[in-house]
Design a protein around this motif. Structure first.
Motif, PDB file in Angstrom:
ATOM      1  N   THR A  95      24.927  44.893  23.255  1.00  0.00           N
ATOM      2  CA  THR A  95      23.954  43.821  23.798  1.00  0.00           C
ATOM      3  C   THR A  95      23.603  44.384  25.371  1.00  0.00           C
ATOM      4  N   TYR A  96      24.110  45.357  25.539  1.00  0.00           N
ATOM      5  CA  TYR A  96      23.569  45.817  26.905  1.00  0.00           C
ATOM      6  C   TYR A  96      21.911  45.848  27.302  1.00  0.00           C
ATOM      7  N   PRO A  97      21.809  45.533  28.324  1.00  0.00           N
ATOM      8  CA  PRO A  97      20.389  44.847  28.698  1.00  0.00           C
ATOM      9  C   PRO A  97      19.271  46.097  29.112  1.00  0.00           C
ATOM     10  N   GLY A  98      19.991  47.335  29.173  1.00  0.00           N
ATOM     11  CA  GLY A  98      19.106  48.245  29.733  1.00  0.00           C
ATOM     12  C   GLY A  98      19.433  48.737  31.352  1.00  0.00           C
ATOM     13  N   PRO A  99      19.183  49.758  31.873  1.00  0.00           N
ATOM     14  CA  PRO A  99      19.452  50.240  33.248  1.00  0.00           C
ATOM     15  C   PRO A  99      18.536  49.208  34.110  1.00  0.00           C
ATOM     16  N   TYR A 100      17.542  48.930  33.931  1.00  0.00           N
ATOM     17  CA  TYR A 100      16.701  47.942  34.886  1.00  0.00           C
ATOM     18  C   TYR A 100      17.490  46.437  35.084  1.00  0.00           C
ATOM     19  N   LYS A 101      18.175  46.010  34.275  1.00  0.00           N
ATOM     20  CA  LYS A 101      18.934  44.866  34.284  1.00  0.00           C
ATOM     21  C   LYS A 101      20.440  45.185  34.428  1.00  0.00           C
ATOM     22  N   ASP A 102      20.797  46.253  34.496  1.00  0.00           N
ATOM     23  CA  ASP A 102      22.187  46.686  34.773  1.00  0.00           C
ATOM     24  C   ASP A 102      22.754  46.255  36.021  1.00  0.00           C
ATOM     25  N   LYS A 103      23.862  45.601  36.289  1.00  0.00           N
ATOM     26  CA  LYS A 103      24.444  45.172  37.595  1.00  0.00           C
ATOM     27  C   LYS A 103      25.255  46.478  38.017  1.00  0.00           C
ATOM     28  N   ALA A 104      25.325  47.510  37.282  1.00  0.00           N
ATOM     29  CA  ALA A 104      26.458  48.419  38.103  1.00  0.00           C
ATOM     30  C   ALA A 104      25.636  49.078  39.010  1.00  0.00           C
ATOM     31  N   ALA A 105      26.280  49.490  40.127  1.00  0.00           N
ATOM     32  CA  ALA A 105      25.805  50.184  41.281  1.00  0.00           C
ATOM     33  C   ALA A 105      24.940  51.382  40.942  1.00  0.00           C
ATOM     34  N   ASP A 106      25.503  52.307  40.054  1.00  0.00           N
ATOM     35  CA  ASP A 106      24.763  53.289  39.626  1.00  0.00           C
ATOM     36  C   ASP A 106      23.733  53.302  38.486  1.00  0.00           C
ATOM     37  N   HIS A 107      23.707  52.037  37.757  1.00  0.00           N
ATOM     38  CA  HIS A 107      22.948  51.751  36.633  1.00  0.00           C
ATOM     39  C   HIS A 107      23.358  52.570  35.387  1.00  0.00           C
ATOM     40  N   LEU A 108      24.761  52.832  35.238  1.00  0.00           N
ATOM     41  CA  LEU A 108      25.401  53.604  34.155  1.00  0.00           C
ATOM     42  C   LEU A 108      26.399  52.570  33.517  1.00  0.00           C
ATOM     43  N   GLY A 109      26.132  51.398  33.365  1.00  0.00           N
ATOM     44  CA  GLY A 109      27.162  50.209  32.777  1.00  0.00           C
ATOM     45  C   GLY A 109      27.170  50.466  31.348  1.00  0.00           C
ATOM     46  N   LEU A 110      26.408  50.997  30.572  1.00  0.00           N
ATOM     47  CA  LEU A 110      26.645  51.042  29.122  1.00  0.00           C
ATOM     48  C   LEU A 110      27.990  51.610  28.794  1.00  0.00           C
ATOM     49  N   THR A 111      28.868  50.809  28.222  1.00  0.00           N
ATOM     50  CA  THR A 111      30.200  51.192  27.723  1.00  0.00           C
ATOM     51  C   THR A 111      30.313  51.976  26.559  1.00  0.00           C
ATOM     52  N   GLY A 112      29.105  52.296  25.893  1.00  0.00           N
ATOM     53  CA  GLY A 112      29.216  52.828  24.536  1.00  0.00           C
ATOM     54  C   GLY A 112      29.170  54.369  24.555  1.00  0.00           C
ATOM     55  N   VAL A 113      28.596  54.864  25.942  1.00  0.00           N
ATOM     56  CA  VAL A 113      28.772  56.131  26.513  1.00  0.00           C
ATOM     57  C   VAL A 113      29.547  56.434  27.449  1.00  0.00           C
ATOM     58  N   ASP A 114      30.530  57.303  27.648  1.00  0.00           N
ATOM     59  CA  ASP A 114      31.347  57.627  28.857  1.00  0.00           C
ATOM     60  C   ASP A 114      30.911  58.953  29.384  1.00  0.00           C
ATOM     61  N   THR A 115      30.971  59.360  30.513  1.00  0.00           N
ATOM     62  CA  THR A 115      30.672  60.674  31.020  1.00  0.00           C
ATOM     63  C   THR A 115      31.929  61.051  32.118  1.00  0.00           C
ATOM     64  N   PRO A 116      32.844  61.524  31.482  1.00  0.00           N
ATOM     65  CA  PRO A 116      34.103  61.835  32.469  1.00  0.00           C
ATOM     66  C   PRO A 116      33.723  63.020  33.239  1.00  0.00           C
ATOM     67  N   ASP A 117      32.899  63.925  33.086  1.00  0.00           N
ATOM     68  CA  ASP A 117      32.624  64.804  34.063  1.00  0.00           C
ATOM     69  C   ASP A 117      30.905  65.019  33.891  1.00  0.00           C
ATOM     70  N   ASP A 118      30.515  66.040  34.578  1.00  0.00           N
ATOM     71  CA  ASP A 118      29.177  66.349  34.697  1.00  0.00           C
ATOM     72  C   ASP A 118      28.723  67.127  33.280  1.00  0.00           C
ATOM     73  N   THR A 119      29.439  67.538  32.348  1.00  0.00           N
ATOM     74  CA  THR A 119      28.872  68.118  31.447  1.00  0.00           C
ATOM     75  C   THR A 119      29.488  67.554  29.807  1.00  0.00           C
ATOM     76  N   THR A 120      30.115  66.536  30.166  1.00  0.00           N
ATOM     77  CA  THR A 120      30.569  65.850  28.847  1.00  0.00           C
ATOM     78  C   THR A 120      30.122  64.478  28.598  1.00  0.00           C
ATOM     79  N   LEU A 121      29.628  64.148  27.464  1.00  0.00           N
ATOM     80  CA  LEU A 121      29.386  62.487  27.057  1.00  0.00           C
ATOM     81  C   LEU A 121      30.263  62.313  25.761  1.00  0.00           C
ATOM     82  N   VAL A 122      30.787  61.116  25.847  1.00  0.00           N
ATOM     83  CA  VAL A 122      31.788  60.670  25.037  1.00  0.00           C
ATOM     84  C   VAL A 122      30.946  59.358  24.383  1.00  0.00           C
ATOM     85  N   PHE A 123      30.825  59.410  22.967  1.00  0.00           N
ATOM     86  CA  PHE A 123      29.852  58.174  22.199  1.00  0.00           C
ATOM     87  C   PHE A 123      31.040  57.782  21.703  1.00  0.00           C
TER      88      PHE A 123
END
Length: 608
Positions: A183-211
């Motif tokens: 149900t994530y609304p997309g980054p333009y309606k994301d209330k997170a300050a960095d617009h990265l509020g999608l919990t389905g993807v994590d970025t623990p560091d600058d070269t890693t994505l966890v889906f």
């Protein structure tokens, strides 16, 4: 049982990952896009022959430089990768948008669908339960504007695919149905300050994505080939003048070997080298030309003549020679040797919007199915050589699970069963027929299709009005807009569909899953099909643990979709493609439904 299914699904996913890893380690791609196969060499002159590009590389070369001249009769459906869904747009956008995974370059035929890492440093890894996938991207990458490319830029790009009301009204919707937090609304309606509020993807560091997936899904590495995984710089997209709907044309920031230097909608695209791209960081793309110039508003017949004359190197939008030019080219030996006749892995069909009356009645839809004159429809596309071969089911022959089951026989001559069509009209309460609209693209083979359909339906009393629209807007602003279709009484349309990747789920999910429909968008489900049986079969296909299970489920989906009569297939695509005399490394890729592999191309003019 549930635990067993999860473990088996993870095993199937692991098998796909293993095949990717094998492909990565065993394939060596030359600078000219040709695979290394020992010491065997080919005389380029010997490759200038009819149909050579379907199995081999025409005019192989490692020479760099010059300007590659491409042509087409329509624009990209979108310059922004998030909203692209035409096969030729996916093919073309690889010049400026690097995806996490991609397809091997330099491999004609079936090897062309082999997965290899793109932006990713290696094949993704999957957890034991099949629900968590981890991707490492290459380090040291930069955008064309000089900014570093990080995992957050990739996550942000994926988040943009959720913005169906703004930047992604017509692109794929896989991530929202596969990842947690649907149900994530997309980054333009994301209330997170960095617009990265999608919990389905994590970025623990600058070269890693966890889906994080809602369920095991063995096809997930294929999803990572979508242009929606090409990174987008957050600061650029967050600026009103350059972001959102303004992220188009030269505003698009490149992660690939080329960047958009100029763009005029509906007319031309100019690409130049990305100064921050390096071959060392991209072993897939040969990036041979210095510049790529595309005129997108060619008259179809004039484009055919220009390619055969050698002033244009190749067609970028994959339509092939027009009907009037096919016979001329095949009868002229000098021209014939510059043509290829691939079987594109795609289905041509009449789409029926069941929300447009009287097509809410299945018998009215079946009346159209039985009245089709498949011979005329195929001839309107160019005949069996450069148009289509007769189709009776939706799933094309190149996808496992295909059968030739025929739910709506159109007579021994395939010109229509008018008696049964009239019986269906009586059953839907319209014994004397009815009136509706046909929508089609205004160039290429669309007008001929519409006229052939109009003539076939008139025989049983169904009268139609034809509406023609510009090709690049045909889907996004018409077929995918239920309000437009209803307002203009457009019950019928021309459609073509190939698999997003070579499985039944890759073919059916976006055109048949009713759970992706909304009140304002049909997505790619133009018939607005929402059949619980189809939806359930798609879920079973996601969890399938073997190729045989997937194929069997694909057949079941095909049969059920045909019984709903919202899509009426009439042909499987064939093409007669022309190539210019100066183009190098030309071959047909199965990854983009029988089109030329644009990423491999070079030119002899100005190269060294």
């Amino acid at each position: 049982m549930q635990r067993t299914t999860k473990i088996a699904a993870a095993a199937a996913a692991a098998a796909l990952v293993a095949s990717v890893a094998t492909s990565c380690s065993s394939s060596k791609t030359t600078a000219g896009g040709g695979s290394s196969t020992g010491t065997t060499t080919v005389n380029p002159a010997d490759t200038i022959s009819f149909n050579y590009a379907t199995t081999g590389v025409v005019n192989p070369s490692t020479k760099k430089g010059g300007t590659l001249i491409l042509g087409g009769t329509q624009d990209l459906d979108s310059v922004d990768p998030v909203n692209q869904y035409y096969a030729y747009s996916w093919n073309f956008s690889r010049y400026y948008a690097r995806t996490l995974m991609t397809y091997k370059v330099g491999a004609p035929g079936s090897p062309s669908t082999s997965l290899v890492p793109g932006l990713a440093a290696a094949a993704p890894t999957v957890s034991s339960d099949g629900k968590t996938w981890t991707v490492q991207i290459r380090s040291g990458l930069k955008f064309s504007n000089g900014e570093d490319i990080t995992s957050k830029d990739v996550k942000y790009a994926i988040e943009r695919s959720y913005a169906l009301d703004t930047v992604n009204p017509a692109g794929p919707e896989y991530f929202s149905s596969i990842l947690t937090d649907g149900t994530y609304p997309g980054p333009y309606k994301d209330k997170a300050a960095d617009h990265l509020g999608l919990t389905g993807v994590d970025t623990p560091d600058d070269t890693t994505l966890v889906f994080h997936l809602v369920a095991p899904y063995g096809d997930f590495p294929y999803v990572l080939t979508l242009p929606q995984t090409a990174p987008v710089p957050i600061d650029v997209d967050s600026t009103p003048k350059t972001g959102g709907l303004n992220y188009t044309g030269a505003t698009v920031v490149s992660s690939g070997p080329y960047m958009i230097s100029s763009y005029t909608a509906g007319k031309d695209i100019e690409l130049s080298r990305n100064p921050n791209w390096s071959a060392a960081s991209d072993p897939v793309d040969p990036a041979l030309p210095d510049k790529i110039s595309v005129k997108t508003d060619w008259d179809p017949n004039q484009l055919d003549a220009a390619i055969l004359a050698g002033t244009v190197d190749a067609e970028y939008d994959g339509g092939g020679l027009q009907t009037a030019d096919v016979a001329k080219a095949l009868e002229n030996p000098t021209q014939k040797k510059y043509t290829d006749n691939p079987a594109a892995n795609a289905t041509r069909y009449v789409t029926i919007d069941q929300d447009v009356a009287p097509f809410d009645n299945i018998h009215c839809r079946k009346a159209v199915a039985y009245a089709l004159n498949k011979v005329d429809l195929i001839n309107a596309r160019g005949g069996s050589i450069a148009g289509a071969k007769e189709a009776n089911s939706m799933l094309p022959p190149g996808v496992p699970g295909h059968t030739d089951a025929n739910a709506y026989p159109t007579g021994a001559d395939n010109k229509g069963d008018l008696t049964t069509a009239k019986s269906e009209l009586a059953a839907c309460g319209k014994p004397n027929g009815f009136s509706t609209g046909i929508i089609t693209a205004n160039a290429g083979k669309g007008p001929g299709f519409a006229t052939a359909l109009q003539n076939a339906l008139a025989r049983v009393g169904i009268t139609t009005q034809i509406t023609q629209v510009e090709g690049s807007k045909y889907y996004s602003q018409n077929l995918q807009r239920p309000d437009v279709m209803k307002q203009k009484d457009l019950g019928l349309g021309a459609a073509g569909w190939g698999p997003d990747w070579p499985t039944g789920f890759g073919f059916f999910s976006q055109i048949t899953d009713g759970r992706l429909l909304s009140a304002t968008s049909s997505g790619s489900n133009y018939g607005r099909l929402n059949d619980p049986k189809v939806n359930s079969l798609l879920d079973q296909m996601k969890a399938a643990t073997t190729a045989a299970q997937t194929a069997a489920l694909s057949t079941q989906v095909d049969n059920q979709v045909m019984s709903d009569a919202v899509y009426i297939p009439y042909g499987y695509d064939t093409l007669l493609l022309a190539r210019g005399k100066n183009v190098t490394n030309y071959y047909i890729t199965n990854a983009y439904n029988g089109e030329v592999d644009l990423a491999a191309l070079g030119t002899t003019v100005g190269s060294s």
